[in-house]
Design a protein around this motif. Structure first.
Motif, PDB file in Angstrom:
ATOM      1  N   MET A  92       0.797  -1.235  -0.107  1.00 21.74           N
ATOM      2  CA  MET A  92       0.064   0.014   0.049  1.00 21.74           C
ATOM      3  C   MET A  92       0.916   1.058   0.060  1.00 21.74           C
ATOM      4  N   VAL A  93       1.968   1.249   0.831  1.00 26.35           N
ATOM      5  CA  VAL A  93       2.839   2.236   0.660  1.00 26.35           C
ATOM      6  C   VAL A  93       3.513   2.560  -0.688  1.00 26.35           C
ATOM      7  N   VAL A 137       5.583  -3.820   8.962  1.00 20.38           N
ATOM      8  CA  VAL A 137       5.021  -4.807   8.004  1.00 20.38           C
ATOM      9  C   VAL A 137       3.541  -4.530   7.929  1.00 20.38           C
ATOM     10  N   ALA A 138       2.605  -4.664   8.832  1.00 23.14           N
ATOM     11  CA  ALA A 138       1.211  -4.701   8.772  1.00 23.14           C
ATOM     12  C   ALA A 138       0.776  -3.409   8.086  1.00 23.14           C
ATOM     13  N   ARG A 139       1.562  -2.127   8.377  1.00 23.00           N
ATOM     14  CA  ARG A 139       1.006  -0.749   7.847  1.00 23.00           C
ATOM     15  C   ARG A 139       1.498  -0.673   6.685  1.00 23.00           C
ATOM     16  N   ASN A 140       2.834  -0.986   6.247  1.00 24.89           N
ATOM     17  CA  ASN A 140       3.293  -0.858   4.856  1.00 24.89           C
ATOM     18  C   ASN A 140       2.482  -1.804   3.854  1.00 24.89           C
ATOM     19  N   THR A 196      -1.222   5.865   4.589  1.00 24.09           N
ATOM     20  CA  THR A 196      -0.156   6.318   5.603  1.00 24.09           C
ATOM     21  C   THR A 196      -0.446   7.443   6.346  1.00 24.09           C
ATOM     22  N   SER A 197      -1.700   7.842   6.421  1.00 24.41           N
ATOM     23  CA  SER A 197      -1.733   9.022   7.415  1.00 24.41           C
ATOM     24  C   SER A 197      -2.333   8.270   8.642  1.00 24.41           C
ATOM     25  N   ILE A 251      -6.913  -1.251  12.925  1.00 26.23           N
ATOM     26  CA  ILE A 251      -6.725  -2.145  11.699  1.00 26.23           C
ATOM     27  C   ILE A 251      -5.344  -2.777  11.731  1.00 26.23           C
ATOM     28  N   GLU A 252      -4.562  -1.892  11.936  1.00 24.45           N
ATOM     29  CA  GLU A 252      -2.956  -2.246  12.201  1.00 24.45           C
ATOM     30  C   GLU A 252      -2.717  -3.417  12.985  1.00 24.45           C
TER      31      GLU A 252
END
Length: 234
Positions: free
Chosen positions: A39-40, A115-118, A123-124, A132-133
């Motif tokens: 997603m990043v 890892v989960a976020r990327n 990104t905000s 969710i992360e």
């Protein structure tokens, strides 16, 4: 009224079940399959107006990633990584206390959370994203090995405009493959995280060089490469 309540609970249950199944479909296969995009990466590609912009990533397997580069990143980002189950509760509590003082939500992310976020999230910053992360972090920790989490992180971490992964980071900043990184160069790359767009590890300012020296000292304090050996079994 009772019928309406039953229908409401039924649909909520089905929606929850669908969410769990979708989440598992997104997470479990990546235990074996290398993610083609994150997603990043999508965010950077969509929001970059330069015609010359392109995404660069070359995947390295765990055995191809230099151990000293792995150690440098763990020493910089998450020294409790071998021991926690995805969350550093002390760091989270400190972040919450700081938010009460300053009114800002400071990051307290482990490597697993990053890892989960990327991979899956925008990104905000927001509490919704954090929730969710946390869910995806839990699934990753339950289904992947620690070794796999690190392998994915080192291949999807951002290290410059359109530059993702330790191999492309090494080529972009030092003109050499990751296998040829010196310990100092690896420490400089690790020290730019989690704000890699603000720093130039090839021409480091004094504070970045100092942070890299601190990183090398932390690696020695942790016991060097041997400290990571248990990850091969987890």
């Amino acid at each position: 009224m009772r019928r309406l309540l039953r229908l409401t609970f039924r649909y909520l249950f089905l929606a929850l079940l669908a969410w769990v199944l979708l989440s598992l479909l997104l997470v479990v296969p990546l235990k074996w399959i290398n993610p083609p995009i994150t997603m990043v990466m999508i965010d950077r590609w969509i929001n970059n107006s330069s015609e010359d912009f392109k995404l660069r990533q070359t995947w390295l397997s765990w055995d191809e990633i230099p151990t000293h580069a792995t150690l440098a990143v763990v020493a910089s980002e998450d020294q409790l990584f071998p021991f926690h189950r995805g969350f550093d509760m002390n760091a989270i509590q400190q972040a919450l206390r700081e938010r009460e003082r300053r009114g800002q939500l400071r990051g307290a992310s482990t490597i697993s959370q990053q890892v989960a976020r990327n991979l899956y999230l925008w990104t905000s910053r927001s509490w919704i994203r954090k929730a969710i992360e946390a869910w995806f972090t839990l699934l990753i920790e339950l289904t992947w090995s620690k070794q796999r989490i690190l392998e994915v992180y080192l291949n999807i971490a951002e290290w410059g405009p359109g530059v993702f992964g330790i191999e492309e980071a090494s080529l972009h900043h030092f003109g050499r493959p990751a296998a040829q990184l010196t310990p100092m160069q690896a420490a400089l790359l690790a020290s730019t995280l989690p704000s890699p767009l603000r720093y130039d590890p090839a021409n480091p300012a004094n504070h970045l060089r100092n942070r890299a020296n601190w990183n090398l000292e932390q690696q020695r304090r942790l016991g060097g490469a041997q400290w990571l050996a248990p990850l091969n079994e987890r």
